[in-house]
Design an enzyme around this catalytic site. Structure first.
Site, PDB file in Angstrom:
ATOM      1  N   HIS A 153       0.823  -1.201   0.000  1.00  0.00           N
ATOM      2  CA  HIS A 153       0.000   0.000   0.000  1.00  0.00           C
ATOM      3  C   HIS A 153       0.862   1.258   0.000  1.00  0.00           C
ATOM      4  O   HIS A 153       2.086   1.209   0.139  1.00  0.00           O
ATOM      5  CB  HIS A 153      -0.931   0.007   1.224  1.00  0.00           C
ATOM      6  CG  HIS A 153      -0.212  -0.056   2.538  1.00  0.00           C
ATOM      7  ND1 HIS A 153       0.399   1.031   3.114  1.00  0.00           N
ATOM      8  CD2 HIS A 153      -0.010  -1.098   3.396  1.00  0.00           C
ATOM      9  CE1 HIS A 153       0.946   0.683   4.264  1.00  0.00           C
ATOM     10  NE2 HIS A 153       0.714  -0.623   4.464  1.00  0.00           N
ATOM     11  N   CYS A 169       3.365  -5.089   6.752  1.00  0.00           N
ATOM     12  CA  CYS A 169       2.944  -4.786   5.381  1.00  0.00           C
ATOM     13  C   CYS A 169       4.078  -4.119   4.599  1.00  0.00           C
ATOM     14  O   CYS A 169       5.113  -3.777   5.152  1.00  0.00           O
ATOM     15  CB  CYS A 169       1.706  -3.887   5.403  1.00  0.00           C
ATOM     16  SG  CYS A 169       0.208  -4.747   5.934  1.00  0.00           S
TER      17      CYS A 169
END
Length: 411
Positions: A153, A169
């Protein structure tokens, strides 16, 4: 960050290369026989440590085309802190990332894209409060889910990219994640690795290698490890162990360019060894060529000379492997050729055809034909003989006429 809750898990996948076969010869004054062919005796007549810098590989920052083509897969290297888009086995884009912290490392493994979202909402795992898309959203404006609560992301803290910062992440700069977002679809494979040693072949056929710092403390690297990687590309003989050790100490992620490498063929047969171009010399594996060309080969260690059935030339011993210059392939092996369409191709030289020599309409054996000088000399000699004979004939005629005149007067 995470979309819901990023849980930590640990697994490491370490890759190794294959070592190449080499030849070692003892050093002495005699010729060391390397390859012997029946009826082919040898011709023996002497004739620095710096701050870690993530993502500096060659294909970095490739611009996405106007019409975006899908990637076949994404490859994330946690040690390099990079993500690459692969298409047709070629790296078409490379971007920096911010993976998990040491305490919450990004897990290695093989994943795939399971969902995509534009302008995602982030849920705080502590308070369960939701933050909609916008400048305060830590996910940025793109989310690519890869399994569990892990995803790729954007971020509202771009300065964190390039560091081990997240809860597991993969953070990216907003402009980069938007390009990656357009290159993948649900089902696209995502490989996450931890490789401190990276070796690649650049578009101009250069072999370059990188060594990254051990951010997670998962992978100890030795000179032997690096040489195994380099051997798979045919260049392990062309770097010294001291240079490799120094590069390991630096572990700065900067490229070191070694040589250009090309597959090697003899009479259409691909050899195990390769043609290596370094410092304007094209090195060819001497023993491989001898076996392929069926030529006897020897080595004079003290003189550093290769000796074959046909002749001799300077040899180069790099680590335990012997090489010759491509310029000497004809002398040592009667092989001709060179670089052709990304391959180094050699073929056995054709025997020169003997063209029959004709003199005065008749075939003359090779070597028996007269030179122009010889023909001129013989012609001149014949002309002089003819003149001499003519003069003698005139003299004889005069003498005969005188005798006839004397006889007539006497009567």
């Amino acid at each position: 960050m995470w979309k819901k809750v990023c849980a930590g898990m640990l697994s490491a996948a370490l890759l190794t290369g294959a070592a190449g076969t080499v030849f070692a010869a003892e050093a002495n004054d005699d010729v060391v026989s390397l390859v012997m062919q029946p009826g082919q005796p040898l011709v023996t007549t002497t004739t620095k440590t710096t701050a870690a810098a993530p993502v500096k590989e060659t294909a970095a920052k490739a611009e996405a085309p106007a019409k975006v083509e899908l990637a076949d897969r994404l490859v994330i290297n946690l040690a390099a802190r990079s993500i690459a888009a692969i298409r047709d086995n070629q790296k078409v884009a490379l971007y920096p990332i911010g993976p998990g912290k040491v305490s919450t490392p990004t897990p290695t493994g093989y994943y795939k894209v399971i969902d995509k979202e534009v302008n995602p909402t982030w849920t705080d795992p502590g308070s369960a409060a939701s933050i909609p898309s916008g400048p305060d959203n830590p996910l940025g404006y793109r989310w690519i889910g890869i399994g569990g609560n892990y995803g790729i992301h954007g971020t509202n803290h771009p300065d964190s990219v390039g560091h081990y910062v997240s809860n597991g992440c993969i953070r990216m700069h907003e402009e980069d994640v938007e390009k990656i977002y357009d290159m993948v679809e649900v089902g696209t494979p995502v490989d996450i690795t931890y490789n401190r040693v990276v070796v690649e072949k650049t578009p101009d056929d250069q072999i370059a290698y990188y060594i990254y710092p051990d951010g997670y403390g998962w992978q100890n690297v030795t000179a032997a490890d690096v040489n195994k990687w380099l051997a798979g590309y045919g260049v392990a003989d062309f770097v010294t162990d001291a240079d490799v050790e120094q590069k390991i100490q630096a572990s700065d992620g900067n490229p070191t360019y070694i040589a250009k490498v090309y597959p090697l063929y003899v009479n259409g047969q691909k050899l195990k060894g390769k043609a290596v171009v370094q410092d304007d010399i094209t090195y060819l594996p001497a023993v491989d060529l001898a076996e392929a060309a069926k030529v006897s080969l020897g080595w004079k260690p003290d003189e550093k000379v290769l000796v074959s059935s046909y002749g001799q030339a300077v040899g180069y011993k790099k680590k335990d492997t012997l090489y010759c210059s491509a310029d000497d392939a004809a002398t040592l092996y009667h092989l001709d050729g060179g670089l052709n369409a990304g391959k180094f191709e050699l073929k056995t030289a054709k025997k020169q055809e003997v063209v029959p020599v004709v003199e005065n309409g008749k075939s003359v054996e090779s070597g028996a034909a007269k030179t122009d000088a010889e023909v001129y000399a013989e012609a001149t000699k014949e002309t002089a003989k003819d003149v001499k004979d003519a003069k003698a004939a005139v003299k004889d005629a005069k003498a005969a006429a005188k005798e006839v005149k004397a006889e007539a007067k006497a009567k």
